[in-house]
Motif scaffolding. Structure first.
Motif, PDB file in Angstrom:
ATOM      1  N   ILE A 266       0.861  -1.184   0.000  1.00 20.74           N
ATOM      2  CA  ILE A 266       0.000   0.000   0.000  1.00 20.74           C
ATOM      3  C   ILE A 266       0.893   1.227   0.000  1.00 20.74           C
ATOM      4  O   ILE A 266       1.840   1.323   0.791  1.00 20.74           O
ATOM      5  CB  ILE A 266      -0.907   0.020   1.247  1.00 20.74           C
ATOM      6  N   GLU A 267       0.610   2.159  -0.893  1.00 17.85           N
ATOM      7  CA  GLU A 267       1.338   3.434  -0.897  1.00 17.85           C
ATOM      8  C   GLU A 267       0.480   4.477  -0.204  1.00 17.85           C
ATOM      9  O   GLU A 267      -0.693   4.673  -0.543  1.00 17.85           O
ATOM     10  CB  GLU A 267       1.654   3.880  -2.333  1.00 17.85           C
ATOM     11  N   MET A 268       1.065   5.126   0.804  1.00 14.68           N
ATOM     12  CA  MET A 268       0.275   6.062   1.585  1.00 14.68           C
ATOM     13  C   MET A 268       1.191   7.082   2.244  1.00 14.68           C
ATOM     14  O   MET A 268       2.219   6.708   2.846  1.00 14.68           O
ATOM     15  CB  MET A 268      -0.514   5.292   2.662  1.00 14.68           C
ATOM     16  N   ASP A 269       0.830   8.341   2.103  1.00 17.66           N
ATOM     17  CA  ASP A 269       1.541   9.387   2.833  1.00 17.66           C
ATOM     18  C   ASP A 269       3.033   9.395   2.498  1.00 17.66           C
ATOM     19  O   ASP A 269       3.880   9.505   3.388  1.00 17.66           O
ATOM     20  CB  ASP A 269       1.315   9.179   4.334  1.00 17.66           C
ATOM     21  N   ARG A 270       3.351   9.228   1.209  1.00 16.04           N
ATOM     22  CA  ARG A 270       4.728   9.229   0.712  1.00 16.04           C
ATOM     23  C   ARG A 270       5.550   8.051   1.219  1.00 16.04           C
ATOM     24  O   ARG A 270       6.780   8.058   1.160  1.00 16.04           O
ATOM     25  CB  ARG A 270       5.439  10.556   1.068  1.00 16.04           C
ATOM     26  N   ARG A 271       4.894   7.045   1.736  1.00 15.62           N
ATOM     27  CA  ARG A 271       5.591   5.857   2.228  1.00 15.62           C
ATOM     28  C   ARG A 271       4.902   4.607   1.674  1.00 15.62           C
ATOM     29  O   ARG A 271       3.829   4.681   1.065  1.00 15.62           O
ATOM     30  CB  ARG A 271       5.573   5.809   3.763  1.00 15.62           C
TER      31      ARG A 271
ATOM     32  N   PRO B 128       4.252 -13.984  -3.565  1.00 16.65           N
ATOM     33  CA  PRO B 128       4.138 -12.994  -4.639  1.00 16.65           C
ATOM     34  C   PRO B 128       3.847 -11.609  -4.067  1.00 16.65           C
ATOM     35  O   PRO B 128       3.358 -11.469  -2.945  1.00 16.65           O
ATOM     36  CB  PRO B 128       2.962 -13.515  -5.470  1.00 16.65           C
ATOM     37  N   VAL B 129       4.132 -10.602  -4.857  1.00 22.00           N
ATOM     38  CA  VAL B 129       3.888  -9.213  -4.460  1.00 22.00           C
ATOM     39  C   VAL B 129       2.622  -8.727  -5.152  1.00 22.00           C
ATOM     40  O   VAL B 129       2.489  -8.854  -6.375  1.00 22.00           O
ATOM     41  CB  VAL B 129       5.078  -8.317  -4.833  1.00 22.00           C
ATOM     42  N   VAL B 130       1.686  -8.194  -4.351  1.00 19.81           N
ATOM     43  CA  VAL B 130       0.446  -7.645  -4.890  1.00 19.81           C
ATOM     44  C   VAL B 130       0.398  -6.170  -4.521  1.00 19.81           C
ATOM     45  O   VAL B 130       0.511  -5.805  -3.345  1.00 19.81           O
ATOM     46  CB  VAL B 130      -0.782  -8.386  -4.324  1.00 19.81           C
ATOM     47  N   PHE B 131       0.222  -5.318  -5.518  1.00 17.32           N
ATOM     48  CA  PHE B 131       0.158  -3.879  -5.275  1.00 17.32           C
ATOM     49  C   PHE B 131      -1.297  -3.440  -5.155  1.00 17.32           C
ATOM     50  O   PHE B 131      -2.177  -3.896  -5.907  1.00 17.32           O
ATOM     51  CB  PHE B 131       0.831  -3.099  -6.404  1.00 17.32           C
TER      52      PHE B 131
ATOM     53  N   PRO C 200       1.555   4.445  -9.134  1.00 15.04           N
ATOM     54  CA  PRO C 200       0.957   4.696 -10.459  1.00 15.04           C
ATOM     55  C   PRO C 200       1.992   5.109 -11.501  1.00 15.04           C
ATOM     56  O   PRO C 200       1.771   4.950 -12.704  1.00 15.04           O
ATOM     57  CB  PRO C 200      -0.053   5.826 -10.182  1.00 15.04           C
ATOM     58  N   GLU C 201       3.143   5.637 -11.030  1.00 16.18           N
ATOM     59  CA  GLU C 201       4.176   6.080 -11.970  1.00 16.18           C
ATOM     60  C   GLU C 201       5.026   4.934 -12.490  1.00 16.18           C
ATOM     61  O   GLU C 201       5.901   5.150 -13.340  1.00 16.18           O
ATOM     62  CB  GLU C 201       5.075   7.130 -11.300  1.00 16.18           C
ATOM     63  N   ASP C 202       4.838   3.721 -12.007  1.00 20.26           N
ATOM     64  CA  ASP C 202       5.661   2.595 -12.444  1.00 20.26           C
ATOM     65  C   ASP C 202       4.785   1.393 -12.812  1.00 20.26           C
ATOM     66  O   ASP C 202       4.803   0.354 -12.153  1.00 20.26           O
ATOM     67  CB  ASP C 202       6.660   2.209 -11.351  1.00 20.26           C
TER      68      ASP C 202
ATOM     69  N   ALA D 204       5.164  -0.673 -15.139  1.00 27.71           N
ATOM     70  CA  ALA D 204       5.964  -1.819 -15.565  1.00 27.71           C
ATOM     71  C   ALA D 204       6.246  -2.745 -14.389  1.00 27.71           C
ATOM     72  O   ALA D 204       6.191  -3.977 -14.513  1.00 27.71           O
ATOM     73  CB  ALA D 204       7.278  -1.337 -16.181  1.00 27.71           C
ATOM     74  N   LEU D 205       6.547  -2.155 -13.228  1.00 28.77           N
ATOM     75  CA  LEU D 205       6.786  -2.971 -12.035  1.00 28.77           C
ATOM     76  C   LEU D 205       5.536  -3.753 -11.646  1.00 28.77           C
ATOM     77  O   LEU D 205       5.612  -4.926 -11.274  1.00 28.77           O
ATOM     78  CB  LEU D 205       7.244  -2.079 -10.884  1.00 28.77           C
ATOM     79  N   ARG D 206       4.374  -3.122 -11.744  1.00 25.35           N
ATOM     80  CA  ARG D 206       3.114  -3.825 -11.446  1.00 25.35           C
ATOM     81  C   ARG D 206       2.938  -5.016 -12.385  1.00 25.35           C
ATOM     82  O   ARG D 206       2.528  -6.104 -11.969  1.00 25.35           O
ATOM     83  CB  ARG D 206       1.927  -2.875 -11.564  1.00 25.35           C
ATOM     84  N   ALA D 207       3.241  -4.807 -13.672  1.00 28.54           N
ATOM     85  CA  ALA D 207       3.082  -5.892 -14.650  1.00 28.54           C
ATOM     86  C   ALA D 207       4.014  -7.057 -14.323  1.00 28.54           C
ATOM     87  O   ALA D 207       3.641  -8.224 -14.455  1.00 28.54           O
ATOM     88  CB  ALA D 207       3.349  -5.375 -16.061  1.00 28.54           C
ATOM     89  N   VAL D 208       5.236  -6.747 -13.888  1.00 32.21           N
ATOM     90  CA  VAL D 208       6.191  -7.803 -13.510  1.00 32.21           C
ATOM     91  C   VAL D 208       5.640  -8.622 -12.349  1.00 32.21           C
ATOM     92  O   VAL D 208       5.665  -9.858 -12.371  1.00 32.21           O
ATOM     93  CB  VAL D 208       7.551  -7.174 -13.155  1.00 32.21           C
ATOM     94  N   CYS D 209       5.137  -7.938 -11.314  1.00 31.39           N
ATOM     95  CA  CYS D 209       4.640  -8.649 -10.137  1.00 31.39           C
ATOM     96  C   CYS D 209       3.394  -9.470 -10.464  1.00 31.39           C
ATOM     97  O   CYS D 209       3.200 -10.564  -9.916  1.00 31.39           O
ATOM     98  CB  CYS D 209       4.354  -7.660  -9.007  1.00 31.39           C
ATOM     99  N   GLN D 210       2.558  -8.979 -11.330  1.00 27.09           N
ATOM    100  CA  GLN D 210       1.359  -9.724 -11.710  1.00 27.09           C
ATOM    101  C   GLN D 210       1.705 -10.996 -12.474  1.00 27.09           C
ATOM    102  O   GLN D 210       0.979 -11.983 -12.417  1.00 27.09           O
ATOM    103  CB  GLN D 210       0.436  -8.841 -12.549  1.00 27.09           C
TER     104      GLN D 210
END
Length: 952
Positions: free
Chosen positions: A695-700, A735-738, A744-746, A748-754
């Motif tokens: 989870i991306e939240m509050d710049r972390r 596995p890594v699930v986003f 949102p700016e990457d 490609a990384l999401r596609a790799v993890c999926q």
């Protein structure tokens, strides 16, 4: 004035006669008739019909009468002839009813009794009717089941006429042998008590039809030889055996019954405290005064002596007199006062406005008692005006009741232990009852206390005022609850109904205890907060949709299972403006980012506080407030932990936010997040599944995962830290699930993890001009990522693939006797097709031309607790740690530089790395993970290339 007739004495040794026995039986039946008439008079006209037709319903199996099941249902009551009034009542129910001549058919039913409070001082309009329906012993099981179904249908019919009817079907022989069929239900606890229930039956039972109790004919002083007396009566033909039903004697109450009965009365006391307090204290009295006769024996002795006045024989009056004698000391005055109040409220007859002619005998009897107690008009008015009781009074009274109930239970439990006896209640029943007691009375953090277990009809308030402490110049964030404040300044001298550190807790408490409804007028003095009446109104609507009022007790089936959450209501930012700081900074105008967890250009988290309201399967309501730290993730973690024990039933998630500060959007985002996370970890009603959720939240970045059944999270302050963490070794494939809004700016990384798959090494690459991004997802899901320049596209993947193939080959050779744990190396390219990021296999990559140059290998050496060090081989040249020490890397770089024919600068790649199995000094690793090899390869290559750069 107590009515007397001539005493009757039976001497079984000297001789008895049939005439005396008939006179004795008629005396009991006369008392029985008076009680029946009193029971009938307390009912409404429609309810009276229920009582009148009950014997006929079971005596005939007529399809037009209530409860009819089928033609095979057993019927017929011994020696029963319906009275004309009964037949008339039946015709009012069913006009087509007529009595059929059954000839000399053997009846299936022995007797029918009404027991409990009907016909007594303790009966009220809220009382129910308990029937004992006794069938003959040889009735087949199919017939018994049919009778039970008929009893259920009859109860449903009675309910339609305003009567709560419970019919217990059994036979006297099974009762005497202790083979009761009943388990714990709403009205019975068959395994908990036998003699106590029989004692109550003999002193309260009203014979409706069939055989009469044999117990009537055995004098109280002869109960010790009850069986001998019974045999003498029947075998010597003083009575006809088929005219009497035998439930057995009650010479004394066995010690082992007290605990079970005590727990059961506590169970009943949750919903009907007044009756249970009387019965619990009677249990305690019985246990401590074993030398005194039971109340059933007192009743029988009085009838034998010639007392036939039903006032003097009233079961509740007999019970009260016993308790008054027992609690006559100054130390027990408070308990005796509670007994008196319990009896008065159990009767449900307000003397200050009693006018019903049908209730005059109860009014007279109750007035005599009140005069005897010395109660004044003020006490009566206080008790009669229960509908005006306020929350403070009910709370105080509830504490008194809970204290008494708890005292009784502990005393009975201690007595059972001291006597070394085993409770006469099944382990299943006592566990069930204990759970209901726990749900009703146990205090625990966050639980919303239910203060009104039928103590007052309603606690609803016309006006409620919520004042923040800062309004009165106090420090802190607490809230105060008042009623009827016309002027806010009145709060300084008006009593406080309740104090709380949390506005939501105050609202939920008011709602669950009935103080607050849609009709209640609200006032808010917010102080340093931004709470408002409109926000409280929205909260009330959310609570109403989440939890219908009044709360009903949990059913038996739910209590028999472990407690699980059924649904959660999350109230976000109550009394808080999440955009206050952003408005001051103007940040909400600087970006198009609308994610509530990363809002505006500063990526601010707009979820500042969460109030989590939980309703569980035991019908407890609890509240947890999150206002410090990472509130949203803490709440999410706790919800996940509560689901892990029962993943088959995911709790419902509702989220509400006041419309201030994008409240609706925030609530929608939080609900999406919780729904997504629960679905990922518990898909298919199983889990928790082994994944890492980001989870991306509050710049972390927050990474959620389970360790067994316990959820936890890691906080990572940057994307670089996240990527380092994702590369760490794993104990199993993860596995890594986003999250849907993360990175949102990457894409490609999401596609790799999926595209990640277990038990394989996957190499992903993306070409971006003169540079390429590479990712390796290893056999356990660890993700290694880096960028490198594209010197020659032909050789882009060759160094890495050669390195991985060497690694796989070595593993295969070492574990040749076992099936391959890793299927091999797969190569995929990350591409953008029409706005969609995809991973496409590139099977031709391994066929790339071989790299020219040296074979550069590293062999790890572990020495005690020191970090691993490496010997490096360049072709046939060996560079060891022992020889070169800290100058090993510069020496290798110098050697490589000396072999190059030109000044061209290009990187060096390791073709192989060997790691020791004791890489961790405390753990021996049979299988070292691919990500670990890649880590050390990256560290060594970086060091070598930096040294080469310095050489040039």
């Amino acid at each position: 004035m107590t009515a007397h007739v001539a005493p009757i004495a039976l001497d079984f040794d000297e001789g008895i006669d049939r005439k005396t026995l008939r006179r004795l039986r008629d005396r009991f039946l006369a008392v029985n008739q008076q009680r029946w008439e009193r029971a009938r008079s307390a009912l409404t006209y429609r309810q009276q019909i229920v009582l009148e037709v009950l014997p006929l319903v079971f005596h005939t199996n007529h399809p037009s009468l209530p409860g009819y099941q089928d033609a095979d249902c057993p019927y017929g009551l011994c020696h029963y002839q319906p009275a004309p009034s009964t037949l008339n009542a039946a015709r009012r129910v069913a006009r087509t009813f007529s009595v059929r001549d059954e000839g000399r058919r053997r009846p299936d039913l022995d007797a029918l009794f009404l027991m409990g409070s009907p016909g007594t001082l303790g009966h009220s309009v809220a009382s129910d009717l308990d029937l004992w329906l006794c069938h003959r012993q040889d009735l087949p099981e199919r017939g018994i089941r049919s009778l039970e179904r008929k009893a259920e249908r009859l109860s449903e019919w009675a309910a339609s006429l305003g009567v709560e009817l419970h019919v217990f079907v059994f036979c006297a022989e099974d009762w005497r042998a202790g083979r009761q069929r009943a388990e714990v239900t709403g009205e019975n606890c068959g395994s908990a008590q036998h003699y106590l229930l029989l004692d109550e039956f003999y002193r309260t039972g009203i014979h409706l039809a069939g055989q009469v109790p044999m117990w009537w004919l055995v004098p109280a002083e002869q109960e010790g030889r009850y069986d001998d007396c019974r045999r003498q009566l029947v075998e010597c033909r003083f009575v006809r055996g088929d005219e009497y039903i035998d439930f057995g004697p009650v010479p004394a109450i066995p010690q082992e019954e007290f605990l079970g009965a005590g727990v059961w009365q506590l169970y009943k006391g949750i919903d009907a405290p007044w009756k249970s307090i009387l019965k619990l204290l009677l249990l305690e009295c019985y246990a401590q005064t074993g030398d005194q006769p039971l109340l059933s024996s007192v009743f029988k002795q009085a009838v034998y002596r010639g007392v036939t006045d039903v006032d003097a024989l009233d079961p509740y009056l007999l019970l009260y007199n016993r308790l008054e004698d027992w609690l006559s000391t100054p130390e027990t005055a408070a308990r005796l006062d509670l007994v008196r109040r319990s009896l008065y409220l159990k009767a449900g007859l307000p003397l200050t406005r009693a006018e019903s002619a049908s209730e005059q005998w109860r009014v007279r009897l109750l007035k005599q008692l009140v005069t005897r107690w010395g109660w004044g008009e003020q006490t009566l008015a206080e008790l009669d005006n229960r509908q005006r009781w306020r929350a403070e009074e009910v709370t105080s009274l509830r504490r008194t009741i809970v204290t008494e109930l708890t005292h009784s239970y502990r005393l009975l439990s201690r007595m059972a232990r001291e006597h070394g006896t085993r409770a006469a209640i099944s382990a299943n029943d006592i566990n069930l009852l204990g759970r209901k007691l726990y749900a009703a009375f146990q205090r625990k953090a966050g639980k919303i206390e239910q203060i009104n277990p039928n103590l007052a009809p309603s606690l609803e308030e016309e006006n409620l005022a919520f004042h923040h402490q800062s309004e009165q110049g106090r420090d802190g964030n607490g809230w105060l609850l008042y009623r009827d404040l016309e002027d806010p300044a009145d709060a300084f001298w008006q009593p406080v109904i309740r104090r709380s550190g949390n506005l939501t807790e105050l609202m939920v408490w008011c709602y669950c205890n009935g103080l607050l409804s849609r009709a209640t007028r609200l006032n808010v003095r917010a102080g340093t907060t931004v709470a408002s009446v409109s926000e409280l109104r929205e909260m009330l609507e959310a609570l109403t949709g989440f939890l219908p009022f009044p709360l009903v007790p949990a059913e038996r089936g739910a209590l028999a299972r472990a407690m699980v959450p059924l649904r959660h209501l999350l109230l976000v930012n109550v009394g808080v403006d999440p955009q206050a700081s952003l408005t001051d900074k103007g940040l909400h105008k600087l970006s198009a980012r609308h994610d509530s967890l990363g809002f505006s250009g500063g990526r601010e988290n707009l979820v500042l506080t969460i109030d989590q309201i939980t309703f569980n399967s035991w019908h407890e309501v609890s509240l947890q407030h999150y206002a410090a730290g990472d509130t949203l993730v803490q709440c999410l973690k706790n919800v996940l932990a509560s689901v892990a024990g029962n993943p088959a039933a995911l709790p419902g998630i509702q989220v509400h936010g006041h419309n201030r500060g994008h409240g609706t959007a925030i609530a929608r985002r939080v609900e999406e997040l919780f729904t997504d996370v629960l679905r990922q970890f518990f898909a298919g009603g199983q889990g928790p599944h082994p994944i890492r959720y980001v989870i991306e939240m509050d710049r972390r970045y927050f990474l959620l995962q389970f360790s067994g059944a316990e959820p936890g999270f890691v906080v990572l302050d940057s994307l670089a830290e996240l990527m380092e963490h994702l590369a760490l070794p794993q104990e199993r494939y993860l596995p890594v699930v986003f999250d849907r809004y993360a990175i949102p700016e990457d894409p490609a990384l999401r596609a790799v993890c999926q595209a990640s798959e277990p038990d394989s090494i996957q190499v992903f690459y993306q070409l971006r001009g003169e540079r390429a991004r590479l990712w390796v997802v290893d056999e356990l899901g660890s993700l290694s990522a880096w960028e490198q320049p594209v010197v020659d596209r032909r050789y882009l993947m060759s160094p890495l693939l050669r390195f991985l193939e060497n690694l796989v080959e070595r593993r295969t050779l070492r574990r040749g006797d076992l099936p391959d744990l890793v299927s091999g190396v797969r190569c995929l390219e990350v591409v953008n097709r029409d706005g969609r990021w995809l991973t496409e296999p590139r099977p031709d990559q391994p066929a790339a031309p071989a790299l020219p140059g040296l074979e550069v290998q590293a062999v790890g050496v572990q020495e005690g607790g020191r970090r691993v060090r490496f010997d490096i081989f360049c072709g046939d040249q060996e560079f060891t740690v022992q020889e070169y020490g800290d100058q090993l890397i510069p020496a290798v770089a110098h050697y490589i530089r000396s072999l190059r024919q030109s000044a061209e600068r290009y990187p060096v790649y390791l073709t192989d790395v060997h790691l020791p199995h004791d890489l961790d000094p405390q753990v021996y690793q049979q299988d070292i993970q691919t990500s670990q090899y890649l880590h050390y390869r990256s560290v060594l290559e970086r060091a070598l290339n930096q040294a080469l750069h310095r050489e040039s």
